[in-house]
Design an enzyme around this catalytic site. Structure first.
Site, PDB file in Angstrom:
ATOM      1  N   ASP A 622      21.456 -15.264   8.661  1.00 24.58           N
ATOM      2  CA  ASP A 622      21.748 -16.606   8.147  1.00 24.58           C
ATOM      3  C   ASP A 622      21.412 -17.623   9.230  1.00 24.58           C
ATOM      4  O   ASP A 622      21.753 -17.442  10.411  1.00 24.58           O
ATOM      5  CB  ASP A 622      23.221 -16.720   7.755  1.00 24.58           C
ATOM      6  N   ASN A 630      19.314 -29.763   7.078  1.00 20.81           N
ATOM      7  CA  ASN A 630      18.715 -30.474   5.935  1.00 20.81           C
ATOM      8  C   ASN A 630      19.151 -31.924   5.904  1.00 20.81           C
ATOM      9  O   ASN A 630      18.352 -32.824   5.622  1.00 20.81           O
ATOM     10  CB  ASN A 630      19.101 -29.789   4.630  1.00 20.81           C
ATOM     11  N   ASP A 639      12.345 -27.075   4.575  1.00 22.68           N
ATOM     12  CA  ASP A 639      11.346 -26.104   4.136  1.00 22.68           C
ATOM     13  C   ASP A 639      10.505 -25.628   5.309  1.00 22.68           C
ATOM     14  O   ASP A 639      10.188 -24.436   5.443  1.00 22.68           O
ATOM     15  CB  ASP A 639      10.442 -26.724   3.073  1.00 22.68           C
ATOM     16  N   GLU A 666      19.063 -20.130   2.825  1.00 25.25           N
ATOM     17  CA  GLU A 666      18.717 -19.959   4.241  1.00 25.25           C
ATOM     18  C   GLU A 666      18.982 -18.542   4.719  1.00 25.25           C
ATOM     19  O   GLU A 666      18.963 -18.282   5.926  1.00 25.25           O
ATOM     20  CB  GLU A 666      19.508 -20.956   5.104  1.00 25.25           C
TER      21      GLU A 666
END
Length: 758
Positions: A622, A630, A639, A666
């Protein structure tokens, strides 16, 4: 002596008629079998296409890599039905009979549990088999037939049925294309005897049961033969017919019931040309017999006294005239007698009726007689008649047209002979007959039109016919076979040259099939590669079967079809499916395996590791505080971060058994084959080191100024009592522990951990 000659003449004519009758029927049997071949080829191709489509849909639903929603599946089914003109609808039914997907939205959610195309495959669940349902009246009011394949559930229990509904309109077009006579009929019948389709259309024949006591259908089915021809009373048409039946049940389709092709012709119509010929023979023989009787009467009369001779001559002439007229009536011949010296013309009652006039209604003379001739035939009639009058031909015989009183044209067989000449050899009197052959000429024209239609349909379908005489090796080809070989129409090349066009492996297969056909009578159907005379590489479908006489194969008859376009389409379709399969297991953003790939790989490797009693390890990875990343850098930046993390992690994979996949969001997962916790920990540390060395900025992270990872490790030797999800749960628990301990580290189930070195 004269009587003996007449008897021999009658016997010879009778024998020739018997031979012609047998030849006429044999030729018709071959024609009907050829037409059945043409329909069989189209029907088998449609059945194979439908079977492939059903198998493909079933595989996509049960084992495919792509998850289809309702819209995707409807689109997929619509594309398939558009590509197969013989299929009206494709249905996917669950195990309760409800339609869950179809190219036709109006059928979705309807229940067809009582339909045979659903109930039979669900009950028998023979998964490789293709089930052919009895014909039935569909929901749209059209008589249809269903092809079905059963679907298998996880524990081999029935999971539902995929069904293709055949379109009768497509097959009706194919069937009508082989009709070369108005008295012909073609039908497709289910193996249980129920009629599915008839051409020309006959609503009363649909669903008619042909499997009744004494029917030729039942005799054929009980014989076990693939094809039969016989003369029998037709249940469908209520008359005596020549019937050709062929079973359609290719072994590779494993059809539970066959379909049968039946091509028939009215026996009276088949024999009609022969009967016309018989009447002609009878008329000619009758004329000759009457002429002989006249001669005998004349000789007999000359031996009597003058008065007795005159009386006897009158009586003989009267009697002869009556007999002659009777013979002409029996042969349905019109008689004309032309006296050239006096320019007078005499015709009998039948000739008046043939022309549409009452006896003596008009004055007969040469001008009127010539006016009856068709303008296009006048020159030919005049030339042939003059040649006989001059003695250049032994007789006058010609088919031409004459005008009926109402204005329409009749075709007649005009047969005449000079029966009297003068001392200088000039013709004085001509005696002739007219036989109405209008129906025969019309039938010949229709046959020629049907032959042209058959040739044209063969060109469109790229199908040609061929025949090989096994004794002489002589070949006979239709024009389409010459085109397929890239040769001009003419004389077929020797058999050795023909075989040389095929690729070596294809030639070996074809020779083996020909030998098997000669030895055991087995037909063949092969798809072969060949090179045309022009050097073009093509694919052809070769079908053939032997004809037997006295227990030996004497000739081979079959068809040749250019299937290059279909083969190219199949290759393109296979390549497209391969690419589609690859896309369904690849994550579109990062280029690594997606969640579907992870689930499939975990299930497969879990089963393999359990069989081999080997350890299976899983790293759940993770990205720490990815939501903050983000929020700070935006979704496009997120991205980019995911792609970079996937790239860095991929670099660290060094063994074939190490597989990186995006688990979701993620989260990434690495599945390790034959690896315990210690081995997995080494790879986890390598991942932490490489992501630290990549130094991907993460200004919003409370853990580090760069992107960091939390990793959960689990390893186990799979057992039968456990599910693959057990390994995921253990790795998730370890990942949670790594986060709980501060992130930027890995933890091993049960909760052993190691912090990322500074």
């Amino acid at each position: 002596m004269l009587a003996l000659v007449m008897l021999l003449l009658i016997a010879g004519a009778g024998y020739q008629l018997w031979i012609d009758h047998a030849d006429n029927r044999a030729q018709e049997r071959d024609r009907l079998q050829t037409q059945a071949h043409v329909i069989e080829e189209n029907l088998v191709r449609q059945l194979q296409g439908a079977n492939s489509a059903l198998a493909g849909v079933r595989y996509d639903l049960l084992y495919g890599d792509h998850e289809f929603d309702d819209k995707d599946m409807q689109l997929r089914l619509r594309v398939l039905t558009d590509a197969m003109p013989g299929v009206r609808a494709l249905l996917v039914l669950d195990k309760t009979g409800y339609v869950v997907a179809s190219n036709r939205r109006d059928l979705v959610s309807k229940n067809f549990a009582k339909r045979a195309y659903f109930s039979v495959p669900l009950a028998e669940h023979d998964y490789p088999a293709l089930y052919v349902s009895p014909p039935f009246m569909g929901s749209t009011g059209i008589f249809v037939l269903g092809l079905s394949k059963a679907m298998e559930g996880p524990n081999n229990e029935p999971a539902g049925v995929v069904t293709a509904i055949l379109d009768p309109e497509y097959f009706d077009i194919v069937m009508r294309s082989v009709l070369y006579s108005p008295d012909m009929a073609v039908s497709i019948t289910h193996g249980n005897g129920r009629v599915f389709l008839v051409s020309p259309a006959n609503a009363n024949a649909l669903d008619l049961n042909m499997d009744v006591e004494g029917s030729f259908f039942r005799q054929h089915m009980q014989s076990g033969q693939a094809a039969s021809v016989a003369i029998s009373n037709s249940i469908m048409h209520k008359d005596e017919r020549m019937i050709a039946i062929r079973n359609i049940q290719p072994a590779d389709l494993r059809m539970n019931k066959p379909l049968t092709i039946t091509v028939t012709r009215n026996l009276a119509a088949i024999d009609a040309p022969w009967r016309a010929q018989a009447r002609t023979y009878a008329g000619v023989v009758g004329v000759m017999i009457v002429g002989a009787c006249l001669a005998m009467g004349y000789v007999h009369g000359r031996r009597r006294a003058v008065k007795q001779a005159n009386d006897a001559t009158q009586r003989t002439l009267l009697e002869t005239s009556q007999r002659f007229e009777f013979g002409l009536r029996g042969a349905d011949l019109g008689l004309w007698d032309w006296n050239l010296a006096q320019d007078t013309l005499t015709i009998n009652e039948r000739q008046w009726r043939l022309l549409g006039y009452a006896p003596n209604e008009v004055e007969l003379n040469t001008v009127f007689w010539k006016s009856l001739l068709h303008p296009d035939d006048q020159a030919e009639v005049q030339a042939a008649l003059q040649a006989h009058i001059k003695g250049e031909t032994p007789g006058y015989k010609l088919e031409h047209r004459v005008r009926h009183k109402d204005g329409h044209w009749l075709w007649v067989l005009d047969h005449a002979m000079v029966i009297e000449r003068n001392a200088q050899g000039g013709a004085v009197r001509i005696l002739g007959t007219h036989l109405d052959i209008t129906k025969r000429k019309r039938a010949d024209a229709e046959l020629a039109s049907a032959t042209t239609l058959l040739r044209r349909t063969g060109e469109i379908a790229k199908i040609g016919g061929w025949q090989i005489d096994l004794n002489t090796k002589q070949q006979t080809w239709t024009a389409e076979v010459f085109r397929i070989h890239g040769l001009p129409v003419g004389e077929p090349p020797p058999l050795e040259v023909t075989l040389g066009h095929y690729a070596p492996h294809a030639r070996t297969a074809l020779l083996a099939a020909i030998q098997e056909a000669q030895d055991s009578g087995s037909p063949w159907a092969l798809e072969l590669e060949m090179t045309t005379a022009r050097g073009q590489q093509i694919w052809v479908r070769s079908r053939g079967e032997p004809a037997w006489e006295n227990g030996h194969a004497v000739r081979l008859t079959g068809i040749l079809q250019d299937i290059t376009e279909r083969m190219q389409f199949q290759l393109e379709l296979q390549e497209a499916n391969k690419q589609l399969a690859q896309l369904t297991v690849t994550d579109g953003l990062t280029g690594v395996g997606n969640r579907r790939h992870f689930d499939q790989t975990l299930a497969a490797e879990w089963a393999r590791s359990m069989r081999q009693h080997q350890a299976l390890a899983l790293l759940m990875i993770d990205i720490d505080h990815f939501k903050l990343y983000n929020d700070h850098y935006g979704h496009l930046g997120g991205d980019t971060c995911l792609r970079e993390v996937a790239r860095v992690l991929s670099i660290g994979l060094r063994r074939p058994g190490e597989m990186l996949m995006r688990y979701g969001g993620e989260e990434f997962a690495i599945l390790l084959l034959d690896t315990d916790t210690a081995g997995a920990s080494v790879l986890a540390q390598r991942c932490l080191d490489q992501i630290r060395q990549a130094a991907l900025p993460h200004a919003a992270s409370p853990v580090s100024t760069h992107v960091s990872l939390s990793i959960g490790i689990a390893s186990t030797i799979p057992k039968a009592a456990q599910r693959p999800e057990y390994l995921v749960e253990q790795a998730d628990a370890a990942l949670y522990q790594a986060k709980h301990l501060g992130r930027a580290r890995y933890a091993c189930a049960p909760y052993s951990e190691k912090t990322e070195p500074v």
